[in-house]
Structures are given as C-alpha cells and as structure tokens.
Design a protein around this motif. Sequence first.
Motif, PDB file in Angstrom:
ATOM      1  N   GLU A 157       0.816  -1.196   0.000  1.00 52.45           N
ATOM      2  CA  GLU A 157       0.000   0.000   0.000  1.00 52.45           C
ATOM      3  C   GLU A 157       0.859   1.259   0.000  1.00 52.45           C
ATOM      4  OE1 GLU A 157      -3.248   0.956   3.189  1.00 52.45           O
ATOM      5  OE2 GLU A 157      -3.936   0.407   1.213  1.00 52.45           O
ATOM      6  N   SER A 158       0.353   2.275  -0.692  1.00 50.19           N
ATOM      7  CA  SER A 158       1.024   3.568  -0.661  1.00 50.19           C
ATOM      8  C   SER A 158       1.057   4.093   0.765  1.00 50.19           C
ATOM      9  CB  SER A 158       0.265   4.526  -1.568  1.00 50.19           C
ATOM     10  OG  SER A 158       0.662   5.836  -1.310  1.00 50.19           O
ATOM     11  N   GLY A 159       2.246   4.498   1.229  1.00 51.13           N
ATOM     12  CA  GLY A 159       2.380   4.977   2.602  1.00 51.13           C
ATOM     13  C   GLY A 159       2.623   3.876   3.606  1.00 51.13           C
ATOM     14  N   SER A 160       2.890   2.653   3.128  1.00 51.65           N
ATOM     15  CA  SER A 160       3.073   1.550   4.062  1.00 51.65           C
ATOM     16  C   SER A 160       4.510   1.451   4.565  1.00 51.65           C
ATOM     17  CB  SER A 160       2.669   0.231   3.401  1.00 51.65           C
ATOM     18  OG  SER A 160       3.449   0.003   2.252  1.00 51.65           O
ATOM     19  N   GLY A 161       5.401   2.291   4.067  1.00 44.61           N
ATOM     20  CA  GLY A 161       6.757   2.300   4.597  1.00 44.61           C
ATOM     21  C   GLY A 161       7.823   1.732   3.678  1.00 44.61           C
ATOM     22  N   LYS A 162       7.502   1.521   2.419  1.00 41.72           N
ATOM     23  CA  LYS A 162       8.479   0.941   1.500  1.00 41.72           C
ATOM     24  C   LYS A 162       9.693   1.858   1.321  1.00 41.72           C
ATOM     25  CE  LYS A 162       5.401   0.819  -1.772  1.00 41.72           C
ATOM     26  NZ  LYS A 162       4.300   1.423  -1.007  1.00 41.72           N
ATOM     27  N   SER A 163       9.417   3.146   1.078  1.00 41.49           N
ATOM     28  CA  SER A 163      10.543   4.064   0.885  1.00 41.49           C
ATOM     29  C   SER A 163      11.339   4.209   2.171  1.00 41.49           C
ATOM     30  CB  SER A 163      10.041   5.435   0.438  1.00 41.49           C
ATOM     31  OG  SER A 163       9.342   5.323  -0.773  1.00 41.49           O
ATOM     32  N   THR A 164      10.665   4.184   3.301  1.00 42.94           N
ATOM     33  CA  THR A 164      11.366   4.295   4.574  1.00 42.94           C
ATOM     34  C   THR A 164      12.300   3.095   4.764  1.00 42.94           C
ATOM     35  OG1 THR A 164       9.423   5.429   5.442  1.00 42.94           O
ATOM     36  CG2 THR A 164      11.022   4.627   7.043  1.00 42.94           C
ATOM     37  N   LEU A 165      11.816   1.925   4.419  1.00 39.97           N
ATOM     38  CA  LEU A 165      12.666   0.733   4.501  1.00 39.97           C
ATOM     39  C   LEU A 165      13.873   0.886   3.570  1.00 39.97           C
ATOM     40  CD1 LEU A 165      13.285  -2.165   5.321  1.00 39.97           C
ATOM     41  CD2 LEU A 165      11.575  -2.962   3.699  1.00 39.97           C
ATOM     42  N   ALA A 212      -5.382  14.616  11.661  1.00 39.83           N
ATOM     43  CA  ALA A 212      -4.104  14.607  12.378  1.00 39.83           C
ATOM     44  C   ALA A 212      -2.935  14.956  11.463  1.00 39.83           C
ATOM     45  CB  ALA A 212      -3.869  13.240  13.010  1.00 39.83           C
ATOM     46  N   ARG A 213      -3.051  14.622  10.166  1.00 42.21           N
ATOM     47  CA  ARG A 213      -1.924  14.892   9.267  1.00 42.21           C
ATOM     48  C   ARG A 213      -2.043  16.240   8.568  1.00 42.21           C
ATOM     49  NH1 ARG A 213       0.912  10.063   8.175  1.00 42.21           N
ATOM     50  NH2 ARG A 213       2.664  11.424   7.797  1.00 42.21           N
ATOM     51  N   TYR A 214      -3.144  16.966   8.865  1.00 43.23           N
ATOM     52  CA  TYR A 214      -3.444  18.231   8.190  1.00 43.23           C
ATOM     53  C   TYR A 214      -2.244  19.168   8.125  1.00 43.23           C
ATOM     54  CZ  TYR A 214      -6.330  22.323   6.993  1.00 43.23           C
ATOM     55  OH  TYR A 214      -6.885  23.400   6.376  1.00 43.23           O
ATOM     56  N   HIS A 245       6.945  17.131   2.625  1.00 43.56           N
ATOM     57  CA  HIS A 245       8.030  16.138   2.634  1.00 43.56           C
ATOM     58  C   HIS A 245       7.834  15.062   3.693  1.00 43.56           C
ATOM     59  CE1 HIS A 245      10.221  17.525   6.202  1.00 43.56           C
ATOM     60  NE2 HIS A 245       9.856  18.729   5.854  1.00 43.56           N
ATOM     61  N   ARG A 246       6.850  15.237   4.556  1.00 40.36           N
ATOM     62  CA  ARG A 246       6.567  14.175   5.520  1.00 40.36           C
ATOM     63  C   ARG A 246       5.613  13.135   4.939  1.00 40.36           C
ATOM     64  NH1 ARG A 246       6.144  16.410  10.937  1.00 40.36           N
ATOM     65  NH2 ARG A 246       8.079  17.483  11.354  1.00 40.36           N
ATOM     66  N   PHE A 247       5.119  13.398   3.745  1.00 40.81           N
ATOM     67  CA  PHE A 247       4.190  12.468   3.118  1.00 40.81           C
ATOM     68  C   PHE A 247       4.933  11.557   2.156  1.00 40.81           C
ATOM     69  CE2 PHE A 247      -0.454  14.031   3.407  1.00 40.81           C
ATOM     70  CZ  PHE A 247      -0.317  14.210   4.761  1.00 40.81           C
ATOM     71  N   SER A 248       4.441  10.346   2.007  1.00 36.15           N
ATOM     72  CA  SER A 248       5.043   9.446   1.022  1.00 36.15           C
ATOM     73  C   SER A 248       4.662   9.932  -0.364  1.00 36.15           C
ATOM     74  CB  SER A 248       4.540   8.027   1.241  1.00 36.15           C
ATOM     75  OG  SER A 248       3.252   7.865   0.698  1.00 36.15           O
ATOM     76  N   GLY A 249       5.365   9.392  -1.392  1.00 37.45           N
ATOM     77  CA  GLY A 249       5.124   9.830  -2.760  1.00 37.45           C
ATOM     78  C   GLY A 249       3.646   9.746  -3.138  1.00 37.45           C
ATOM     79  N   GLY A 250       3.030   8.618  -2.812  1.00 38.33           N
ATOM     80  CA  GLY A 250       1.639   8.428  -3.184  1.00 38.33           C
ATOM     81  C   GLY A 250       0.700   9.330  -2.394  1.00 38.33           C
ATOM     82  N   MET A 251       1.074   9.655  -1.160  1.00 30.36           N
ATOM     83  CA  MET A 251       0.224  10.537  -0.364  1.00 30.36           C
ATOM     84  C   MET A 251       0.236  11.943  -0.941  1.00 30.36           C
ATOM     85  SD  MET A 251       1.358   9.013   3.322  1.00 30.36           S
ATOM     86  CE  MET A 251       0.574  10.152   4.426  1.00 30.36           C
TER      87      MET A 251
HETATM   88  N1  LIG Z   1      10.292  12.547   7.135  1.00 28.89           N
HETATM   89  C1  LIG Z   1       9.104  12.091   7.551  1.00 28.89           C
HETATM   90  N2  LIG Z   1       8.460  12.702   8.564  1.00 28.89           N
HETATM   91  C2  LIG Z   1       7.256  12.257   8.987  1.00 28.89           C
HETATM   92  N3  LIG Z   1       6.614  11.211   8.479  1.00 28.89           N
HETATM   93  C3  LIG Z   1       7.205  10.555   7.465  1.00 28.89           C
HETATM   94  C4  LIG Z   1       8.473  10.962   6.938  1.00 28.89           C
HETATM   95  N4  LIG Z   1       8.791  10.125   5.925  1.00 28.89           N
HETATM   96  C5  LIG Z   1       7.772   9.240   5.809  1.00 28.89           C
HETATM   97  N5  LIG Z   1       6.815   9.501   6.739  1.00 28.89           N
HETATM   98  C6  LIG Z   1       5.563   8.759   6.939  1.00 28.89           C
HETATM   99  O1  LIG Z   1       5.864   7.385   7.035  1.00 28.89           O
HETATM  100  C7  LIG Z   1       4.886   6.616   6.372  1.00 28.89           C
HETATM  101  C8  LIG Z   1       5.551   5.701   5.340  1.00 28.89           C
HETATM  102  O2  LIG Z   1       6.082   6.494   4.300  1.00 28.89           O
HETATM  103  P1  LIG Z   1       6.894   5.881   3.069  1.00 28.89           P
HETATM  104  O3  LIG Z   1       7.379   7.037   2.253  1.00 28.89           O
HETATM  105  O4  LIG Z   1       7.911   4.942   3.555  1.00 28.89           O
HETATM  106  O5  LIG Z   1       5.748   5.112   2.293  1.00 28.89           O
HETATM  107  P2  LIG Z   1       5.797   4.297   0.930  1.00 28.89           P
HETATM  108  O6  LIG Z   1       5.422   2.907   1.225  1.00 28.89           O
HETATM  109  O7  LIG Z   1       7.081   4.526   0.235  1.00 28.89           O
HETATM  110  O8  LIG Z   1       4.602   4.980   0.145  1.00 28.89           O
HETATM  111  P3  LIG Z   1       4.467   5.336  -1.410  1.00 28.89           P
HETATM  112  O9  LIG Z   1       4.166   4.067  -2.077  1.00 28.89           O
HETATM  113  O10 LIG Z   1       3.281   6.263  -1.446  1.00 28.89           O
HETATM  114  O11 LIG Z   1       5.727   5.986  -1.839  1.00 28.89           O
HETATM  115  C9  LIG Z   1       3.888   7.607   5.777  1.00 28.89           C
HETATM  116  O12 LIG Z   1       2.789   7.720   6.644  1.00 28.89           O
HETATM  117  C10 LIG Z   1       4.656   8.910   5.744  1.00 28.89           C
HETATM  118  O13 LIG Z   1       3.801  10.004   5.895  1.00 28.89           O
END
Ligand SMILES: Nc1ncnc2c1ncn2[C@@H]1O[C@H](COP(=O)(O)OP(=O)(O)OP(=O)(O)O)[C@@H](O)[C@H]1O
Lengths: 287, 330, 326
Positions: free
Chosen positions: B47-55, C143-145, C150-156
């Motif tokens: 899922e988008s936002g599930s943490g893939k990029s963070t990993l 809560a995320r308002y 840059h705190r959002f993921s690409g898809g967000m």
């Molecule tokens: N620097 C940051 N500060 C605060 N929250 C963050 C930060 N980076 C990521 N997040 C949060 O961590 C969660 C996971 O983000 P991540 O970018 O890892 O998702 P993702 O799986 O790569 O999503 P996508 O497929 O949309 O790219 C999201 O809720 C995002 O908002």
Amino acid sequence: MTAKSIPAGVTAVVRAFFWLPRSARAGVLILVVLVIVTLLAPLIAPHDPNAIDPTRVLAGPDLGHPFGADALGRDVFSRTVYALRTSLAIVFASVAVASLAALPLGTAAGYFGGWVDQVISRPLDMLLVLPALLLAITLIAIVGPGSIVAALAIALIYLPILARVQRAASLVVAHAGFVEGGRARGWSSFAVLRRHVVPNALGPLLVQAAILAGFAVQIEASLSFLGLGTQPPTPSLGLMLSEGRDVLTQAPWVEIFPGLAIAVIVLAFNLLGDGLRHRLDPQGMVS
Amino acid sequence: MTALLDVRGLVVTFPAPGSGLRRKRVHALSGVDLTLGRGHTHGLVGESGSGKSTLARCVLGLQRPDDGSVLFDGTEIVGLRGSALRDIRRRIQPVFQDPLGSLDPRWTVGRSVRESLDAYGVGSPPDRERRVRELLDLVGLSPDHADRHPVQLSGGQRQRVGIAAALASGPDLIVADEPVSALDVSVQAQILNLMARLQRDLGVAFLFVSHDLSVVEHVSDEVSVMYLGKIVETADRADLFANPVHPYTRALLDAVPIPEPDARLVHVPLSGDIPSPIDPPSGCRFHPRCPLRVDSCSRERPALTPVGTLNSADHTPHLVACPVVLPARP
Amino acid sequence: MLQIDDVRVRIPVKGGRWVEAVGGVTLAVGSGEIVGLVGESGCGKSTLGGAVMGLLPSGSQLSGQVLLDGRDLRGLTAEEYRQVRGNDIALVSQDPSASLDPTFAVGAQVAEAIRNHRDISRRAAREQAVELLRAVGIPDPAARYSDPPHRFSGGMKQRVVIAAALANDPSVLIADEPTTALDVTIQAQILHLLRDLTVRTGTGVLLITHDLGVVAQVCDRIAVMYAGQVVEQGTVRDVFADPLHPYTRALLDSQPAAHHRSGDLPVILGQVPDLTHPPAGCRFAARCARVHDRCTTAPPVVETQGGGRVACWLHDALPPVAQEVS
Ligand SMILES: Nc1ncnc2c1ncn2[C@@H]1O[C@H](COP(=O)(O)OP(=O)(O)OP(=O)(O)O)[C@@H](O)[C@H]1O
Ligand SMILES: Nc1ncnc2c1ncn2[C@@H]1O[C@H](COP(=O)(O)OP(=O)(O)OP(=O)(O)O)[C@@H](O)[C@H]1O
Ligand code: SF4
Ligand SMILES: [Mg+2]
Ligand SMILES: [Mg+2]
C-alpha cells in the motif's frame, strides 16, 4: 592556476551578463557606472564636498557648479558624488552582511529542519514581526548613530527576510533526490550542502538581495533623514535629502539631485532583481 | 551461504504534527524482516504509505531506525558513522523514482555519474573520465551524453544516467525505489531489460520497490508485500503470484487493472477507511478492512509463519502473517 | 464541453529553435466523459494539458482553439484565466512535489484551493479540506493536516494534489498521470472517485496515463498520441478490440502483463522523432512495421466505423472526417 582562472572568471562574468535579460543588463550598467563614479570621486568632484563658501549660499546651478550650492554654500554636485559613495557603500555592505549571514542560517534551517530549524527560525521570525525602522532605531539608540551602524541596522532588518527566502529555497532542494543521492554516493552532509544544496538554492536569495538593495538606499535615506544614519558633515544621499527639504522652495536643486540619484539606484537594483527573477524562475508561464 | 542483506525487526517512527511532550508518532515501520541473497532481486510491493521508501532509506543508511538491525554482508549498518558508513555506502547504491529530480540540474551527466568516484577519490581524473564513458556505454548511452545536462535528455535516458551513477562505485546492492514508475511502457521495458542484463553480467542484487505488480513479477526472485508498516507476506516470486495467501495480497492482485475493456472497474477492491499509521489498528493491522476477519484478529498480532510444503532448502519459505488463512492450506 | 481544435504548441529552445510539442491536435471531452490520453514519453501529452490550463513554458506559441462550453479560453486575460483555473478547469499535474509548496501544510494548501474560488470561512474550508483528504484516502486526515509535504510518502502527495484539484467540482479535470505513484487498490479508489465525480457533477476528465489497464477500466474513449499528434481516437472498446493505427497496435503489444517472466520485454524499436524537426509525412513512419511509399506525405484523418478517427495511409479508404468536431 591564476594564469588560467582569470580569463575563465572574466568569461564567466561576461557570460552571466549576457545571460541576463536586456533590462537587467541596463540595471547592471547603471550600477557599474555609479560604482566607477564613486571610486573616482576625487577626480570627478570639482570641489571639496565639505568646503563651506558663505558667498555661494543657495547659489543656483551654473557651469562650474552644475547642481548648484546648498545652505552652507557647498557644491551640491561634489557632495552628490561623495554621497553616492557613502550610500552605495552602506547599501552594498548591509546587503552583503545580511546575505552572508542569511546564507548559512537559512540553508541550515531548511536543510536540517527539526530543532535546528526551530533554533534558527524562531528568533528570526521575531525580528521579522518587529517594525523595521523601530528595529533600526533601537539598535542605533544602543550603539549610537553613524554610517557603519546604519549599515548594520539595515542588515539586521534584512537578515530575517533573506534567511527566510534561503530557508524556503533550501527546503525545496533538500528533499530533491539528488541531495539524498549525494549522501548515498559517499559525500558528507556538509559536502552535499556545498555541492548540491547551496548552488541550487541560491537563485531566490540573489533576486531578493537585489530587490532589497534598492530599498536599502531608501532606508538609509530615512535613517539619515532622522539624523540616525550618516553624521554630518560626511555627505550621504539621505542626509542631503533632509538638508534639502528645509530649503526646498528657495533652492530645489539641493533636494532634486540627490533625490534623482536615489531614484536611479532604486531603478537599477529593481531592473536587476526583476531580470534575475525572470531568468531564475522557470515558472514563467503564459502564452 | 549468508544473505547479502538481512533486515531484522526494523522499527521507524516519525513525530506526528503538533507539539507538546506527549506528541504522537507516525509508525512508518513496525518490525520488518527481510532477506536478500547475492545477485537476487527482492521485489517490495504494498500500500502507498506503508513504509516501502522508509525501509529503502534505512537500507541505504539514510534513515536511522528506532530499533532493529540491517546486516549488510555481515556488517551492521545501523549506527554506523563517518568513514565506516562511507565504506559501506560504496557497496549499496540508490536508483530513485523521479529521474529528473535525482540528477542535479546544474551538473552535466558526466559529473553526476562521476559523483561517487569523486567522493572516494577513485583513480586519477583521466581514469574517472574513462570510467564514466565505460559506464555510459554500459547503460546504452553514447560518450557525448556526458557533456549534456539532465533537461536535455528524455526520461528514459535520465533513468539510464541514474543507473550508471549507481553502478559507478561497483555496488553489490542497488536499492531501486520505483525506478520505472515515471516511464512509459516502452521505455520502462528498456530499463527493465537493462537492469536484468546488469544483474546477469555484474551479479548486482536489487531491492526493487514498485507499484506495478506485473513489473515486480517480471523482475523479482522473491517478493514481499507490505501493509501499514509490516510485511504481511513473503514468498518466492512464482509462489506468491500463483498462490497469494494473505487477504491483502489477494486484494492487491485482484485490483491489477487488466487492459481489456470488458474488465471495467465495478467496485473498489478494499472498502473501509485506510487506517492511520498514527494509531495503527490493534491486532492484525489489516483487520478493519479484511473480508476474512474473525474476532481474534483485532486482538492477536499475527506473526510471519511458514505456509504449506513448498518450504525446501533452496526455496524461499512462503511466509504469511495471518492465522485465519493458514489452516486452509495443508 | 471541452473542445480542443487544431491546437499547436511551439516551445522555444536554445539556439533560436522551436520544439513543436503539440502539432495540431483536435480532441473533445464531453460532459461526464472520461477520455484517456496515452502515448510515448515526450509526445506532448502534458504540454497539451498545459495549453488547456493556460500554463505553458514562457515564450511558447499557441495556435488553434481551446473552447470551454463554447468560450475560447485563449481570449481570456491573465486574471480571467486565474478565475477559470482551479474552478472550471482543474489540473492534477504530473509531478506532485512541484505543485505543492514545500513550506506549507498540505491541508492548508487544499483549503487554500477552496478559498481561492469560494467565499467561505477558514474553518469551513478546513473542514472541507479534511473531508477531501479523507475521500482520496489519506488516513487520519485531521491529524496529518499540518504536515508539510516532505513528511508524506510519494503516493500521499499525489493524493493531496488530487484533493486540491477536486476541491471546486471543476467542469473539466485534466489528470496528468494521477495514479502512477499509487498502489493498485488505492488507484482503484481514486479512479472510482473520478468516475463518481463524472456521474455526480458531469465533470469531463482528460486522463493522461501510460497504463492501458487504467484506460480499459474507467475511460469511455481513448486518444493515442504520437510525436505531438493524435494518431487514433475512438471508444475504448473499438480501439482495444481493433487498433487500426500501427502505433496503437505496438503500444497494446508492449504491455508487460502480456509477457510475464519470458526473458526480455518487447520494446518499440527506434527513437521518437526529434520534435525540433518533425518529419514530413507520417511521424511514425521511421518505426512503423507497415511503412510504405505513401507514408512520406502526411496521412489523411479518416473516420472509423465506430465514429472514431485514425490518421494512417492504411485506412485511406475510409471517409475523411467532417470539419466540425462534435
Ligand atoms: N520525514 C518524515 N516525517 C514524517 N513522516 C514521514 C516521513 N517520511 C515518511 N513519513 C511517513 O511514514 C509513512 C511511510 O512512508 P513511506 O514514504 O515509507 O511510504 P511508501 O510505502 O514509500 O509509500 P508510497 O508508495 O506512497 O511511496 C507515511 O505515513 C509517511 O507520511
Ligand atoms: N519547457 C520546455 N522546454 C523545451 N522543451 C520542452 C519543454 N517542455 C516540454 N518540452 C518538450 O516538448 C515535448 C513534449 O513534452 P511533454 O512533457 O508534453 O511530453 P509528455 O507526453 O507529457 O511526456 P511524459 O509521458 O514523459 O510526461 C518533449 O519533446 C519535450 O522535450
Ligand atoms: S489476520 Fe484476520 S484481519 Fe488480518 S488478514 Fe488475516 S483474516 Fe484478515
Ligand atoms: Mg515511496
Ligand atoms: Mg507528461
């Protein structure tokens, strides 16, 4: 190294000049002329700017004194030339100091974010909400009036504005892929700042600095007008303006020529700032 | 054989907006395990936002986890600093999604490709130039591309430059976060073919993040599926696509749009609000949206458990974090 | 509703040359209709969207007509255009990071999109923004308002941009690759939202994408662009069942889904023509499997049986299209 880098530097300057839009080039040319005038002031000014001549009090313009004389009989043309020197020095010094301070502060705040940002931005934001002149007057009240203090006061007014611009620009760049990439390719955070962030974030700061430089002349004028800037008898444009006001009806030339000089400086910096903005901002849309 | 990359129990949280001492946190990763063998490709979907990029950023040493470990070739990356971190980074390189944003617009292509060579002071300047030309050739660009700027290249060419730059330091692992998402199908195919060739010839391993399941199926040896900060299923590629077990994986595979007009979108595959990483659901994080949930799902946290008999020595075990579906398979 | 008539866009590049990014496109998006626009990278899809939005790179030349409900947008002043933009026509731009201000809270940016065109209180705008963010699937939007982008993921981030574009129920929405950064379940949710919007408010959508699966799922019609021109358009059913233009055929064949794990993926050989010197004749000729001698002159645009159009010499027996577009 120098043998090669001097011509390289010259071509870079020439290229940068022609990279600017035409109007901005005009601004640069005006500034160059003004700077040359101030550098050659002793040669250009026909008289001692501070020489009082009781016989020529409020004398009108003539061939030997193209801008006429002021209430003390001093030659307005010579005074304008020297005033230009003081005022431009204050403008350049204040904007340079503010930019040089804003660059590291804004970059660090934007790039590192978090508590670094808080520590840097909070105090600057407080500076920003204070009325500009009040800030300057307070500083001068503490340190005492003078050209250098005026320059510092203007720098203090500009610092939060420029730092905020630099912070925003760095924030944009800080999250670009190539910045993380630079770290992943083996560079330290500091090296990445130097190699990627600063060069890419510099544009808005330059634009803002150029535009603010135009206003700096006016702030300098207001401070001198209030007697808080350059101290007599040293001529500055603002000081001359305040002196001219008292005799405006009898001898308008005392007021007009320094006023014109201010207008020209403001115009030149605005042309430069607009041109830079035009070139550096890719968002120039519409058909 | 030890794995090239071994991620254990990775936890990452970020501060949620707001202030105060008892500020809530965004739970981006909540205990993630992942293994990647040498020269293999591990696909990461979810899922988008599930943490893939963070990993991905943790593996690159760009994000410090709150807890857990990232072992790269036997070395712990978490907590590394200074020159030790630099040494290991040389062997793990990123390729990013946005091919334009990942190249400095002010730099020539040559300089971008050379960046890591410059960082590590590899060889003399002429050596580096030669190496840049070799790398450009390797990714199918001509030497005179070295003097161009990114804006003067097409999206596909830019992504090739990104790959060349990642290859410059001779990495064992490339972490590619959606490397082909921004490219059209035809260019995407060229880049995927290129990556496959590089893997064959150079033995580079890939951690490959993508939303495009057909792409993941094409490139991966193993695949992990993430949902809200956790891996819910891991398996061998063929196994995962042939026998998806976890309800989320199934929903994901079902949602892949098929390029046939008769396959119109009729319903949204998953209903219910997408749960928040600030207050993740208790028990199984998927339970509020799961069609198969039972009462215990909201209480017990499912652990990754092997399924079926496919579990042989040379095979990646098929792991699933869902007790409900497990008994269904012998 | 939206009618694009023989639109050409030329963008200045270094050395006094011009890129003809859009070379005479005629296309209509009806009320409540979703039209898919597909084509190779660099073929001018985003530029066409920019032409409709009045957002072209500076110095660009635009010719032809862009009619919104019969009104030619090209005659608008900058201020009038600003009013139309974000209200009557909205854009989900291809690069979400570039359309979000990195220094402002994401929620505030959506609220601002609302307040720019409607006179409502800050509070009300905030509430609506939260609802929009929820609708596009941002978890816990209240809560995320106040998170910066840059705190959002690409898809967000991509979903935030969609929320802002939908803020004022535009009558035409240009969605430039709106779901590339989304996983397929959220993509389905967004596509559902778009279709719901078309039904509910009659919004017409021009959906730019390179995913033919997405086109098949939600679009009514499809237009295939190549090198600045639309080479084929028609209903999704007709075009998928019987692609007439060789480029459309090649595009349908290069879908990765059709070729799982079987070695190399097929690619369309050759290069996209250089749009600073668009080739005379059919622009696809250099890469076309069925090229023949007539292809050195520009092919006629003919009408297909299903009411679509195709520009290819292989089909010149079909009747030429009438001048007026529906
Ligand atoms: N620097 C940051 N500060 C605060 N929250 C963050 C930060 N980076 C990521 N997040 C949060 O961590 C969660 C996971 O983000 P991540 O970018 O890892 O998702 P993702 O799986 O790569 O999503 P996508 O497929 O949309 O790219 C999201 O809720 C995002 O908002
Ligand atoms: N600002 C610009 N300056 C010069 N050329 C440009 C500019 N913007 C676009 N172009 C050129 O115009 C053509 C069309 O670009 P456009 O972005 O519209 O393509 P696209 O179909 O949207 O591609 P993609 O699928 O990669 O987004 C390309 O050849 C591109 O190089
Ligand atoms: S554990 Fe329960 S809620 Fe979670 S996926 Fe399995 S059935 Fe669904
Ligand atoms: Mg991501
Ligand atoms: Mg585009």
